[in-house]
Design a protein around this motif. Sequence first.
Motif, PDB file in Angstrom:
ATOM      1  N   ALA B 351       0.906  -1.390  -0.008  1.00 49.27           N
ATOM      2  CA  ALA B 351      -0.118  -0.062  -0.031  1.00 49.27           C
ATOM      3  C   ALA B 351       0.932   1.116   0.060  1.00 49.27           C
ATOM      4  O   ALA B 351       0.631   2.342  -0.674  1.00 49.27           O
ATOM      5  N   LEU B 352       1.979   1.289   0.746  1.00 51.06           N
ATOM      6  CA  LEU B 352       2.654   2.610   0.812  1.00 51.06           C
ATOM      7  C   LEU B 352       3.409   2.801  -0.365  1.00 51.06           C
ATOM      8  O   LEU B 352       3.658   3.816  -1.028  1.00 51.06           O
ATOM      9  N   ASN B 354       2.264   1.924  -3.440  1.00 50.83           N
ATOM     10  CA  ASN B 354       0.964   2.650  -4.280  1.00 50.83           C
ATOM     11  C   ASN B 354       1.105   3.925  -3.980  1.00 50.83           C
ATOM     12  O   ASN B 354       0.970   4.870  -4.951  1.00 50.83           O
ATOM     13  N   TRP B 355       0.878   4.154  -2.834  1.00 49.30           N
ATOM     14  CA  TRP B 355       0.890   5.718  -2.448  1.00 49.30           C
ATOM     15  C   TRP B 355       2.027   6.524  -2.912  1.00 49.30           C
ATOM     16  O   TRP B 355       1.834   7.644  -3.471  1.00 49.30           O
ATOM     17  N   SER B 358       2.337   6.829  -6.761  1.00 47.29           N
ATOM     18  CA  SER B 358       1.310   7.740  -7.596  1.00 47.29           C
ATOM     19  C   SER B 358       1.397   9.227  -6.921  1.00 47.29           C
ATOM     20  O   SER B 358       1.938  10.044  -7.529  1.00 47.29           O
ATOM     21  N   GLU B 359       0.827   9.114  -5.641  1.00 44.03           N
ATOM     22  CA  GLU B 359       0.613  10.647  -5.154  1.00 44.03           C
ATOM     23  C   GLU B 359       2.010  11.293  -4.914  1.00 44.03           C
ATOM     24  O   GLU B 359       2.128  12.363  -4.851  1.00 44.03           O
ATOM     25  N   LEU B 385       2.827   9.484   6.111  1.00 48.34           N
ATOM     26  CA  LEU B 385       2.019   8.760   5.065  1.00 48.34           C
ATOM     27  C   LEU B 385       1.779   7.325   5.844  1.00 48.34           C
ATOM     28  O   LEU B 385       0.712   6.695   5.628  1.00 48.34           O
ATOM     29  N   VAL B 389      -1.802   5.336   5.961  1.00 48.29           N
ATOM     30  CA  VAL B 389      -2.170   4.093   5.455  1.00 48.29           C
ATOM     31  C   VAL B 389      -2.721   3.183   6.633  1.00 48.29           C
ATOM     32  O   VAL B 389      -3.652   2.569   6.378  1.00 48.29           O
ATOM     33  N   GLY B 399     -10.669   4.363   1.745  1.00 49.74           N
ATOM     34  CA  GLY B 399      -9.686   4.696   0.818  1.00 49.74           C
ATOM     35  C   GLY B 399      -9.780   6.035   0.016  1.00 49.74           C
ATOM     36  O   GLY B 399      -9.002   7.022  -0.274  1.00 49.74           O
ATOM     37  N   ALA B 402      -9.222   8.911   2.370  1.00 54.62           N
ATOM     38  CA  ALA B 402      -7.749   8.978   2.430  1.00 54.62           C
ATOM     39  C   ALA B 402      -7.246  10.120   1.356  1.00 54.62           C
ATOM     40  O   ALA B 402      -6.314  10.846   1.838  1.00 54.62           O
ATOM     41  N   LYS B 403      -7.552   9.953   0.478  1.00 60.20           N
ATOM     42  CA  LYS B 403      -7.319  11.078  -0.770  1.00 60.20           C
ATOM     43  C   LYS B 403      -7.597  12.391  -0.196  1.00 60.20           C
ATOM     44  O   LYS B 403      -6.793  13.371  -0.497  1.00 60.20           O
ATOM     45  N   PHE B 406      -5.248  13.208   2.449  1.00 58.19           N
ATOM     46  CA  PHE B 406      -3.787  13.291   1.789  1.00 58.19           C
ATOM     47  C   PHE B 406      -3.598  14.746   1.321  1.00 58.19           C
ATOM     48  O   PHE B 406      -2.604  15.587   1.320  1.00 58.19           O
TER      49      PHE B 406
END
Lengths: 95, 490
Positions: B351-352, B354-355, B358-359, B385, B389, B399, B402-403, B406
């Motif tokens: 998951a980390l 992926n974050w 991308s972000e 971060l 998560v 999720g 979460a955006k 973020f």
Amino acid sequence: MPLDENEIRRVAVLARLHLGEDEVARLTGDLGRILGFVGKLAELDTSDIEPTSHVVAMSTPYREDEVTTGGDPDSAITNAPRRDGHYFVVPRIIE
Amino acid sequence: MSAARSYYQEGGFETVIGLEVHCQLATASKLFCGCSAAFGAGANEHTCPVCLAMPGVLPVLNRCAVDYAIRAALATDSTINTNSRWARKNYFYPDLPKAYQITQYEQPYCEHGRVTFDLDGTEHTVRLTRIHMEEDAGKSVHDAHASWSLVDLNRAGVPLLEIVSEPELRSGAEASAYMRKMRSLVRYLGISDGNMNEGSMRCDANVSLRKRGATTLGTRAEIKNLNSFRSIERAIAYEIERQAEILLGGGAIVQETRLWDADRGVTRSMRSKEEAHDYRYFPEPDLLPLVIDDAWIERARSELPELPDARRGRFVTSYGLSGYDSGVLTASKELADWFEAAVAAHDNPKALANWITSEVLRIANESGAEGETDFSQLPFAPEHLAALVRLIDDGTISGKIAKTVFSKMVESGDDPAAIVAREGLVQVTDEGAITAIVDSVVAANTAKVAEYKSGKDKLFGFFVGQVMKESQGKANPASVNRLLKERLDG
Ligand SMILES: [Zn+2]
């Protein structure tokens, strides 16, 4: 050792020397004789001898990576014929 | 059709590129004197009689620069020559006070290396002809006066590595990817900051064309002054076009040095340099041969950090990440360190990853200069971060929420838990509350409910959307799905 005048002219250009025609003629002879003199060494058979990369038989001395000099830009430019602040000023370099 | 045109068009051209990368070593002091090697001081602040070339001075070699050079050799699988020599490269230029540069010529300390890099998922290997050490020249400033140039010798004598590749690169994209890998390597090794904006890393490209399948090399042009990845790609693309046009027209390429002009997007001939090309190298009498024995090499090898290829492999095996994601995360040491700090704070590497890919990378790329990913400018720490998560993993937020959290982290740099509490973003898991929203949505859309019941299954998504909207995105999506299904299908 024969040198021709064009070789002398080329070396002069690389060394930034301006030679008159009489100097070119004189140096062609002089430099040719110097090369001939040094060329005597080539008569020795050195095929079994390691090339000498340096004449001093010792190992490289090192410095540790520490800043020990600098910080005196006034002294650095003391002898500069022309300066701007702490910069050396030279005739414009055209590229 | 001309003979030249038909000759080259059959099978087309192949581009042949070799790069000479100059990389400034991150030593505190210069290569042969004790002046600071730092960037950005006032003019001639970092000078002394040695680097000003006063009569009677002698160079003394910086041991640390050799240490760094050995690291570069080891990281590129090169052969280190036990004995190497210093040479003088002679030319006249106002920023070169000795009128020669101390470099290595006939016997460099390092030869026969190789570097692998990845481009669009394909691995490439390029062989290195050699790496040698040399000193940099000073800097001239031409814009201040019409008829004068200014000279600053702070950079004169700063240690450089010149890394020369075989002519095995085939496109500007390959050249740029190779340069990126080289920069990543020197940063991992800690031997250079690799900063192209400040000139710590720059390259010259030798470019030639030949008929595809030909075994001899065409005549090359050397392009100087490439100090960004974009310049490398653009200059090579331009040069390929220029040479192809000449060859197709039946002309011949002139072997010459060309300068990349980024403003006009062209390479142009530096004819003034032509005659100066006879450098009359000879052995430097002021320096003894450089001896790098096995003990020194082994000591350097034992101090080598984990390198990008090894770290990439470890990310695949230890964290279960894909090869691609591992490659992205290990491309820079800073990014790989950032990722591992986040994983240390919360053990969910996938998951980390992926974050981050991308972000976080998007944010870091926006704040850095061209081609630079600047992690020092990120407004939040890897631990933040990780905390975000963790909030998803323990069901505190969805999720989707979460955006939102973020983007608030990016704005404020606040801890995600504090943002969730402040903004009331905790996920609604209370089934009574969700059921109430489901009831109101169903009651407000009787026509759609009838359609759904008559077989229009696709409308289910519409109901989910309405419930999520009513709950301001906070309803637990799994509960919403289940409760809606019970209500509509029951
Ligand atoms: Zn100095």
